[in-house]
Design an enzyme around this catalytic site. Sequence first.
Site, PDB file in Angstrom:
ATOM      1  CE  LYS A 185      22.296  29.458  13.620  1.00 56.07           C
ATOM      2  NZ  LYS A 185      20.953  29.117  14.052  1.00 56.07           N
TER       3      LYS A 185
HETATM    4  C1  PLP Z   1      19.911  28.993  15.041  1.00 56.26           C
HETATM    5  C2  PLP Z   1      19.244  27.772  15.520  1.00 56.26           C
HETATM    6  C3  PLP Z   1      17.854  27.697  15.654  1.00 56.26           C
HETATM    7  C4  PLP Z   1      16.939  28.876  15.504  1.00 56.26           C
HETATM    8  O1  PLP Z   1      17.048  29.587  14.330  1.00 56.26           O
HETATM    9  P1  PLP Z   1      16.527  31.094  14.273  1.00 56.26           P
HETATM   10  O2  PLP Z   1      16.547  31.394  12.803  1.00 56.26           O
HETATM   11  O3  PLP Z   1      17.476  31.923  15.034  1.00 56.26           O
HETATM   12  O4  PLP Z   1      15.151  31.124  14.823  1.00 56.26           O
HETATM   13  C5  PLP Z   1      17.305  26.487  16.038  1.00 56.26           C
HETATM   14  N1  PLP Z   1      18.077  25.408  16.302  1.00 56.26           N
HETATM   15  C6  PLP Z   1      19.409  25.456  16.192  1.00 56.26           C
HETATM   16  C7  PLP Z   1      20.202  24.218  16.481  1.00 56.26           C
HETATM   17  C8  PLP Z   1      20.043  26.629  15.817  1.00 56.26           C
HETATM   18  O5  PLP Z   1      21.378  26.682  15.736  1.00 56.26           O
END
Ligand code: PLP
Length: 367
Positions: A185
């Site tokens: 991210k």
């Molecule tokens: C990455 C993501 C999540 C989930 O995050 P995690 O930390 O992997 O549980 C939820 N919504 C969106 C739009 C994402 O990109």
Amino acid sequence: MIPMVDLKEELEFLREPILKAITEVLDSGEYILGPKGRLLEKQVAEYVGASYGIGVANGTDALYLALKALNIGPGDEVITTPFTFFATAEAIAEAGATPVFADIEGDTYNINPLEIRKKITPKTKAIIVVHLYGRAAKMDEIMEIANQFNLKVIEDACQAIGTEYNGKRAGAIGDIGCFSFFPSKNLGAYGDAGMIVTSDTDLYEKIIALRNHGSQVRYVHSTIGVNSRLDEFQAAILLIKLKYLDIFLHKRKEIAKRYTMELSTLADKTPPVLETREHTFHQYCIELENRDQAAAYLSQNGIASAIYYPIPLHLQEAFKDLNYQEGDFPVSEKAAKRVLALPIYPAMTFDIQNKIISALKDYLNTN
Ligand SMILES: *Cc1c(COP(=O)(O)O)cnc(C)c1O
């Protein structure tokens, strides 16, 4: 192979301070819910422009706990987009509520406020907005709908930390904002981590308890919660990376600008520049008629690409009980067939981007 994300260079750049911070945590003897986590909660809340931050184990838990804090469960409906990562709707189902999908806008891939209006019933309790790829959703219209129908707004800002909208930042516009610090991210840990932000004191206190077995005072449990805490190692790493977030986002935007300059006349669609709806480019997606063929060509030339997301959520097997069909959300279905994400990461060099652009131009000029 040029990967979608290359984190090696970032690690080299930050290795020394990160090793030092990790050693500090090791020696401190405090590994979960300690001072680093509290400082990160404060700094992320400040950065986003909310009163409180609550560290959790991941972004999916952030969404789940946000719903629980709003007392959303069986019998309730939550409106969201079918064009997102699975976790957005999974959290709604996990909370016992029913995901109700509303189609997206074709130019930004974000939920369309006009479609939200059509889906409101007496059971609707909340809207989960996703700022997909890093682009701000149409929040003014969405907040107006929420006020009119007395709905809560949760922002899934997992892809959009730092994205600005009308002088605010994603996550601080609705009732609760949710962030993921999954390694890839825009603000990534070296493991799983997440954060909830809110400016509502009651919600804050509820979530603080919910993430820790429904307990605020040790061995006293006011409600049923979960174990979803942010560990000190990830917090220490994130505190270092947060300092560079604006620089990294700026780099992403520069790379995106160049992609658009070079590709806008050749691709069927590139991300539009919208004054009031910033894009921080967690993903840079173009649209192509023959997307799969283009992806194969790139791959043969040593360049990765990816599809976010190939199957809209209303057509996922896991949601077959919701009884949606092909054709229910034509804009999402069309996007799922056409989007192609190109590699993007702050450390991408001019040379690497040149290789990607020229390979794609070669393909598009001959196909
Ligand atoms: C990455 C993501 C999540 C989930 O995050 P995690 O930390 O992997 O549980 C939820 N919504 C969106 C739009 C994402 O990109």
